[in-house]
Design a protein around this motif. Structure first.
Motif, PDB file in Angstrom:
ATOM      1  N   UNK A 126       0.827  -1.207   0.000  1.00  0.00           N
ATOM      2  CA  UNK A 126       0.000   0.000   0.000  1.00  0.00           C
ATOM      3  C   UNK A 126       0.859   1.254   0.000  1.00  0.00           C
ATOM      4  N   UNK A 127       2.024   1.229   0.669  1.00  0.00           N
ATOM      5  CA  UNK A 127       2.936   2.372   0.630  1.00  0.00           C
ATOM      6  C   UNK A 127       3.537   2.542  -0.761  1.00  0.00           C
ATOM      7  N   UNK A 161      -5.069  -0.286   1.811  1.00  0.00           N
ATOM      8  CA  UNK A 161      -5.987   0.211   2.839  1.00  0.00           C
ATOM      9  C   UNK A 161      -5.692   1.638   3.288  1.00  0.00           C
ATOM     10  N   UNK A 162      -4.531   2.196   2.962  1.00  0.00           N
ATOM     11  CA  UNK A 162      -4.277   3.582   3.322  1.00  0.00           C
ATOM     12  C   UNK A 162      -5.161   4.486   2.470  1.00  0.00           C
ATOM     13  N   UNK A 165      -4.376   4.845  -1.396  1.00  0.00           N
ATOM     14  CA  UNK A 165      -4.606   3.565  -2.070  1.00  0.00           C
ATOM     15  C   UNK A 165      -6.085   3.198  -2.047  1.00  0.00           C
ATOM     16  N   UNK A 166      -6.751   3.514  -0.952  1.00  0.00           N
ATOM     17  CA  UNK A 166      -8.176   3.228  -0.850  1.00  0.00           C
ATOM     18  C   UNK A 166      -8.976   4.068  -1.843  1.00  0.00           C
ATOM     19  N   UNK A 167      -8.517   5.272  -2.107  1.00  0.00           N
ATOM     20  CA  UNK A 167      -9.222   6.148  -3.038  1.00  0.00           C
ATOM     21  C   UNK A 167      -9.244   5.585  -4.455  1.00  0.00           C
ATOM     22  N   UNK A 168      -8.240   4.778  -4.818  1.00  0.00           N
ATOM     23  CA  UNK A 168      -8.207   4.187  -6.163  1.00  0.00           C
ATOM     24  C   UNK A 168      -8.653   2.729  -6.155  1.00  0.00           C
ATOM     25  N   UNK A 169      -9.146   2.261  -5.018  1.00  0.00           N
ATOM     26  CA  UNK A 169      -9.699   0.912  -4.910  1.00  0.00           C
ATOM     27  C   UNK A 169     -11.189   0.962  -5.271  1.00  0.00           C
ATOM     28  N   UNK A 170     -11.532   0.307  -6.371  1.00  0.00           N
ATOM     29  CA  UNK A 170     -12.886   0.428  -6.906  1.00  0.00           C
ATOM     30  C   UNK A 170     -13.889  -0.491  -6.267  1.00  0.00           C
ATOM     31  N   UNK A 171     -14.107  -0.323  -4.956  1.00  0.00           N
ATOM     32  CA  UNK A 171     -15.053  -1.153  -4.223  1.00  0.00           C
ATOM     33  C   UNK A 171     -15.696  -0.306  -3.135  1.00  0.00           C
ATOM     34  N   UNK A 172     -16.985  -0.028  -3.263  1.00  0.00           N
ATOM     35  CA  UNK A 172     -17.687   0.833  -2.308  1.00  0.00           C
ATOM     36  C   UNK A 172     -17.650   0.284  -0.889  1.00  0.00           C
ATOM     37  N   UNK A 173     -17.610  -1.034  -0.765  1.00  0.00           N
ATOM     38  CA  UNK A 173     -17.599  -1.656   0.561  1.00  0.00           C
ATOM     39  C   UNK A 173     -16.387  -1.197   1.370  1.00  0.00           C
ATOM     40  N   UNK A 174     -15.233  -1.104   0.722  1.00  0.00           N
ATOM     41  CA  UNK A 174     -14.022  -0.656   1.407  1.00  0.00           C
ATOM     42  C   UNK A 174     -14.010   0.856   1.611  1.00  0.00           C
ATOM     43  N   UNK A 175     -14.579   1.595   0.689  1.00  0.00           N
ATOM     44  CA  UNK A 175     -14.450   3.052   0.693  1.00  0.00           C
ATOM     45  C   UNK A 175     -15.450   3.778   1.586  1.00  0.00           C
ATOM     46  N   UNK A 176     -16.691   3.320   1.624  1.00  0.00           N
ATOM     47  CA  UNK A 176     -17.806   4.100   2.156  1.00  0.00           C
ATOM     48  C   UNK A 176     -17.564   4.679   3.554  1.00  0.00           C
ATOM     49  N   UNK A 180     -14.965  11.607   2.891  1.00  0.00           N
ATOM     50  CA  UNK A 180     -14.415  11.792   1.544  1.00  0.00           C
ATOM     51  C   UNK A 180     -12.943  11.387   1.460  1.00  0.00           C
ATOM     52  N   UNK A 181     -12.600  10.748   0.367  1.00  0.00           N
ATOM     53  CA  UNK A 181     -11.227  10.322   0.113  1.00  0.00           C
ATOM     54  C   UNK A 181     -10.552  11.323  -0.833  1.00  0.00           C
ATOM     55  N   UNK A 182      -9.350  10.973  -1.284  1.00  0.00           N
ATOM     56  CA  UNK A 182      -8.606  11.842  -2.179  1.00  0.00           C
ATOM     57  C   UNK A 182      -9.437  12.179  -3.419  1.00  0.00           C
ATOM     58  N   UNK A 183      -9.576  13.437  -3.757  1.00  0.00           N
ATOM     59  CA  UNK A 183     -10.397  13.808  -4.922  1.00  0.00           C
ATOM     60  C   UNK A 183      -9.668  13.537  -6.233  1.00  0.00           C
ATOM     61  N   UNK A 184     -10.406  13.651  -7.320  1.00  0.00           N
ATOM     62  CA  UNK A 184      -9.800  13.538  -8.638  1.00  0.00           C
ATOM     63  C   UNK A 184      -9.645  12.122  -9.139  1.00  0.00           C
ATOM     64  N   UNK A 185     -10.371  11.171  -8.565  1.00  0.00           N
ATOM     65  CA  UNK A 185     -10.304   9.778  -9.002  1.00  0.00           C
ATOM     66  C   UNK A 185     -11.566   9.445  -9.789  1.00  0.00           C
ATOM     67  N   UNK A 186     -11.397   8.864 -10.963  1.00  0.00           N
ATOM     68  CA  UNK A 186     -12.530   8.464 -11.804  1.00  0.00           C
ATOM     69  C   UNK A 186     -12.370   6.984 -12.124  1.00  0.00           C
ATOM     70  N   UNK A 187     -13.486   6.245 -12.104  1.00  0.00           N
ATOM     71  CA  UNK A 187     -13.428   4.788 -12.242  1.00  0.00           C
ATOM     72  C   UNK A 187     -13.971   4.311 -13.580  1.00  0.00           C
ATOM     73  N   UNK A 188     -13.181   3.453 -14.236  1.00  0.00           N
ATOM     74  CA  UNK A 188     -13.573   2.825 -15.498  1.00  0.00           C
ATOM     75  C   UNK A 188     -13.812   1.340 -15.263  1.00  0.00           C
ATOM     76  N   UNK A 189     -14.347   0.670 -16.274  1.00  0.00           N
ATOM     77  CA  UNK A 189     -14.561  -0.776 -16.226  1.00  0.00           C
ATOM     78  C   UNK A 189     -13.299  -1.497 -16.678  1.00  0.00           C
TER      79      UNK A 189
END
Length: 422
Positions: A126-127, A161-162, A165-176, A180-189
């Motif tokens: 994660x670091x 989990x930091x 790293x969590x901000x770019x992890x595409x899973x709402x369960x971990x993020x919610x 608010x996490x780091x801004x400027x992240x957009x998720x693709x498929x």
């Protein structure tokens, strides 16, 4: 059931030594001491040898999980452990304000294996991801004075989990719970190039993705997808970051999974098997990304210390001397054949995915805790990846006979809990 597959395997069980603390006592004390962020299984492991783990009651377990793809050399490798002892007697830690030989040697070997230009050693995966994100942000800042700052990540991904790293992890369960996490992240498929293309614009400074999605269910990137993302990054002058923390270090038959795709990342992350159990990670960069950050932009107290880097240096030596990457590819092919037999014999197994010694079986129903407990009853260590997937990331030293033994125990576990799925 496929012909030729047999169930049943004798499992060696020893008795606990007189006076030793009981498993239940260890578990009670652990629950009292640990912050509750894990739901642990009721097993207390105290030692390992080769491919086997031993609990406090003396039971022997075949390990096909390797501490989440960490213990590539198995347990107690004499060459590796001897080197650790030697380094521990020389020097454990020194500040990064000074040089030390193990970190330089490990850096040279890792850069050569990864075909990159610069490396920064961290304490964990994660670091490493945090450092890679900072390179992308710094690169965008250098170009536009801070206007290029958006990063495209993938849905169903996992990067740590930091908070970065969590901000770019595409899973709402971990993020919610942590927004608010780091801004400027957009998720693709993942594996949908059009969805990535739709998110690219002048503010994009980077794309991060796993070459093979691990926690999300063992999904390898498709060649056309990865080539397309590489081309988009070149077109928009953005950095491609490939997360090889789980799929790297020889697991797929090449040192890094991206080396099978005919493309190169600008930045990559590595950890897990790099230290074979000694905590160490790294982010690496090449070309324009290798000079993006300047002194003062990043740092670490423990990262790159001589003990951890000495472990990584010896791991890289052993990989080369024992040709472990080719071995992983060859045994991975055999593992694929045996798991295909299993999939074809059980309608409850929906899919089989992966590369090399990173594979998974997807079931039609959730695999835990029913199948996980059944596996432990068969003295087989296998854990899920997502709700429906059993993940196979064994030590890279396994042979065909070990695969056969694993299949026997896995079959027995499936048979024992099949009725509960019907």
């Amino acid at each position: 059931m496929e012909a030729g597959i047999q169930t049943g395997q004798g499992v060696k069980t020893e008795t606990r030594e007189p006076g030793k603390k009981a498993k239940e006592t260890w578990i009670e004390e652990g629950e009292a001491a640990f912050y509750k962020t894990y739901n642990r299984f009721p097993v207390v492991f105290e030692r390992g040898k080769g491919l086997y783990l031993y609990d406090t009651d003396g039971n022997e377990y075949l390990d096909f999980y390797a501490g989440i793809a960490v213990n590539a050399l198995g347990y107690g490798d004499p060459e590796y452990t001897s080197h650790l002892k030697e380094q521990a007697e020389k020097l454990l830690h020194i500040s990064n304000y000074f040089y030390n030989p193990p970190s330089i040697e490990a850096g040279q070997k890792l850069l050569a294996a990864a075909e990159m230009d610069k490396v920064f050693f961290t304490n964990s995966g994660t670091e490493a991801v945090e450092g890679a994100l900072k390179i992308a942000r710094r690169y965008g800042y250098n170009k536009s004075g801070g206007q290029d700052y958006e990063i495209i990540a993938m849905k169903n991904s996992f990067h740590g989990r930091s908070t970065g790293a969590l901000a770019v992890t595409g899973n709402d369960h971990y993020q919610e719970p942590f927004k608010p996490l780091m801004p400027g992240i957009r998720f693709a498929e993942f594996n949908n190039l059009d969805s990535v293309k739709a998110l690219f614009h002048e503010k994009t400074c980077g794309v991060i993705l796993e070459t093979i999605q691990g926690e999300g269910g063992i999904y390898p990137a498709e060649k056309e997808f990865l080539e397309g993302v590489r081309n988009l990054c070149d077109q928009y002058d953005a950095l491609l970051i490939l997360d090889e923390i789980q799929c790297g270090m020889g697991r797929t038959g090449t040192m890094f999974a991206w080396q099978q795709y005919g493309i190169k990342p600008d930045v990559m992350t590595v950890a897990k098997a790099l230290g074979n159990g000694v905590p160490i990670g790294a982010f690496l960069a090449r070309g324009k990304a290798a000079t993006a950050m300047v002194p003062g932009d990043h740092g670490t107290t423990y990262g790159g210390n001589p003990f951890a880097c000495g472990a990584a240096s010896k791991v890289l030596d052993i990989f080369q001397s024992r040709n472990l990457t080719d071995h992983a590819g060859q045994i991975g092919n055999y593992l694929w054949e045996r798991l295909e037999e299993l999939k074809n014999g059980y309608p409850i197994i929906k899919d089989h995915r992966g590369m090399g010694l990173m594979q998974g079986l997807e079931f039609t129903m959730p695999v835990g805790p029913v199948i996980t407990n059944a596996l432990l009853e068969q003295k087989l260590v296998l854990i899920s990846a997502g709700t429906h997937m059993i993940r196979f990331v064994p030590p890279l030293i396994i042979e065909k006979a070990d695969v056969d033994q694993m299949i026997q125990r896995l079959l027995a576990a499936i048979e024992s809990c099949k009725a509960s799925w019907q």
